[in-house]
Every structure is written in structure tokens, then in C-alpha cells.
Design an enzyme around this catalytic site. Structure first.
Site, mmCIF file in Angstrom:
data_model
loop_
_atom_site.group_PDB
_atom_site.id
_atom_site.type_symbol
_atom_site.label_atom_id
_atom_site.label_comp_id
_atom_site.label_asym_id
_atom_site.label_seq_id
_atom_site.Cartn_x
_atom_site.Cartn_y
_atom_site.Cartn_z
ATOM 1 N N ASP A 29 0.825 -1.203 0.000
ATOM 2 C CA ASP A 29 0.000 0.000 0.000
ATOM 3 C C ASP A 29 0.865 1.261 0.000
ATOM 4 O O ASP A 29 1.922 1.293 0.635
ATOM 5 C CB ASP A 29 -0.888 -0.025 1.253
ATOM 6 N N ASN A 77 -10.714 -2.719 -6.201
ATOM 7 C CA ASN A 77 -9.876 -1.790 -6.978
ATOM 8 C C ASN A 77 -10.459 -1.437 -8.359
ATOM 9 O O ASN A 77 -10.020 -0.488 -9.000
ATOM 10 C CB ASN A 77 -8.456 -2.339 -7.164
#
Ligand code: FPP
Length: 256
Positions: A29, A77
């Protein structure tokens, strides 16, 4: 894999080989924030993210860690801007094309997990080729979670098991953890011992919900593109300090 091999090729002296995790999972991330801080477009953050992942894979291999799983693209996503989704799909395909030869030579076994049928056909073809051509490799097991969601994976296993019960192939009381795990995407891969998340977020984000039941979690503020061997070394030192009890009580001496 062409990532640079720099310092820390040997296992650092302060790490105990016998206490290394067998399987490390990473939530990569912070690519976007990293790019923003550099004043460059987000996509360059993802590109640097790939380099960091390649180096971590090589590092795990150098240090004798047998399995690495990375969260590359979650089922959520798809909600990102279309150009970013398209860029990521193209990037994944390109990385596979460029790295396959070296992964074969380095004895890496690559596997993709997730709902792969929803990915662009060209990427599906690269994925199938890379899994097929490395399936006989017996070195590090590299798993890439792509269009992956932990809840969806669990539901998928439930559907398969329900069908087997319906067809009379399985009795309900035969469903135990071993049967269940056989139907997860990760069947045959041991559960992660250590889960690392970069960029300071303290969430699982639907990653390996079943498999991380007893994983040690390590969270660092470092953004993914900056997660290098030295950062991984810190994570492993922290891991080796942990007492893993698996729900049991620690060893207590009779006089305490
Ligand atoms: C999260 O950062 C990162 C991603 C969505 C992509 C991660 C992908 C890789 C590291 C490469 C995968 C490699 C292979 C081999 C296919 P973010 O965009 O959420 O960052 P932000 O939270 O700072 O915006």
C-alpha cells in the site's frame, strides 16, 4: 527478475534462521502517496511498486523464506479511475512478459489467485503461461492476489462444497478445516506466518481472511515503493520478538 541486488544479500546476523517465517504476505500500500510526494504521476508509483516487490521476492529467496504472497489488485480496486485500472492491467501483463524467463531460471513458482476470469483476456493468457511454465519449479512460491477478495474466496469454497454435498460426494459432517482449505484459491500453500502492510493503514482490506487467522501482523508507515531489504529486516526482527501462542497459554514455569 532484474531488480537490483544490493546490500543485505546474506541473512543478517541478528536474525535466527530457525525462527524465520515460512510464508510472508504483503499488502503493498502507498504507491499513489509515494508518487504524490515525489510530485510525479500515480502510475509511476505503481511502477516503482513493482520494483519493490521484485526485490522483496529476491530477498525472501536469498534469506530462505519459502513463500511470498502479494496483494496486487483487490475486487474493490475496479472502482478506481478507468485509466488507472487499465494501466495496472497493462503493467501486470508487461511484468509477466519481461520477467518470465528469469523466474523460470531462478526456480520461482508463480501462481495467481482471485477471480481471474474477469481480467482482460490478454492478461489471462500471460497469467496462464507464467503459471504453466513455472509449475514444475520447486524454489520460492510466489502468489499474486489479483482481482482477489477474501470473502469472495470463502464463498467460492462454500459453493463448491455445497455442490459436492448436493451430488452426494460429501457428507455435511465431513466438512472440516482441511476439506474447506482444499477449496480455497491458496490450496496447498501453508498459511502466512507474517502479514506486512505498508503505509500505516491498520486494516486487512479483505486479504486472506481465512489464511491469516494466526498470522503476526506488522504495520509500517513506510510507503510500499520504499519498502526495501532494510525495512524487511526490521519487520523480521519484530516478528522474531513475538511470542506465537496460537490461542494457548505461554509456557509458565511451576514456581511462577
Ligand atoms: C496500492 O497502492 C497498490 C496497488 C493497487 C498495486 C500494487 C501492485 C504491485 C505492487 C505490483 C504487482 C506485481 C505483479 C507481479 C503483477 P495505492 O494505489 O492504493 O496507494 P495509495 O493508497 O497511496 O493511493
Amino acid at each position: 527478475m532484474t531488480a537490483q541486488k544490493t546490500e543485505l544479500q546474506e541473512l543478517p546476523a541478528d536474525l535466527k534462521r530457525e525462527l524465520l517465517p515460512k510464508h510472508v504476505a504483503v499488502i503493498c500500500d502507498g504507491n499513489g502517496r509515494w508518487a504524490k510526494r515525489q510530485g510525479i504521476p500515480r502510475f509511476l508509483g505503481h511502477q516503482r511498486g513493482v520494483d519493490a516487490l521484485k526485490d522483496l521476492l529476491r530477498c525472501c529467496d536469498d534469506w530462505g523464506i519459502g513463500a511470498l504472497t502479494a496483494y496486487a489488485f483487490s475486487t474493490e480496486n475496479w472502482g478506481r479511475p478507468q485509466e488507472e485500472v487499465d494501466f495496472l492491467m497493462t503493467l501486470f501483463g508487461r511484468v509477466l512478459r519481461q520477467e518470465l524467463r528469469e523466474m523460470i531460471e531462478e526456480n520461482i513458482q508463480i501462481k495467481f489467485v482471485g477471480n481471474l476470469t474477469a481480467l482482460p483476456k490478454s492478461l489471462q493468457a500471460e497469467i496462464s503461461r507464467s503459471m504453466e511454465e513455472t509449475k514444475g519449479n520447486r524454489g520460492i512460491r510466489f502468489t499474486v492476489a489479483t482481482n482477489y477478495g477474501g470473502r469472495q474466496e470463502i464463498l467460492h469454497a462454500c459453493h463448491v462444497i455445497a455442490q459436492q454435498v448436493q451430488q452426494g460426494l460429501l457428507q455435511p459432517d465431513e466438512i472440516d478445516e482441511t476439506t474447506f482449505e482444499r477449496h480455497l484459491y491458496t490450496a496447498g500453500i501453508c498459511d502466512p506466518d507474517l502479514l506486512i502492510r505498508t503505509s500505516g493503514e491498520m486494516r486487512l482490506s479483505n486479504f486472506l481472511l481465512w489464511q491469516t487467522a494466526y498470522a503476526e501482523i506488522y504495520i509500517t508507515e513506510t510507503l510500499w515503493p520504499d519498502f526495501n531489504r532494510s525495512e524487511f529486516h526490521h519487520a523480521l526482527c519484530a516478528y522474531q520478538q513475538r511470542e506465537r501462542r496460537f490461542g494457548k497459554v505461554p509456557h509458565i514455569s511451576p514456581e511462577s
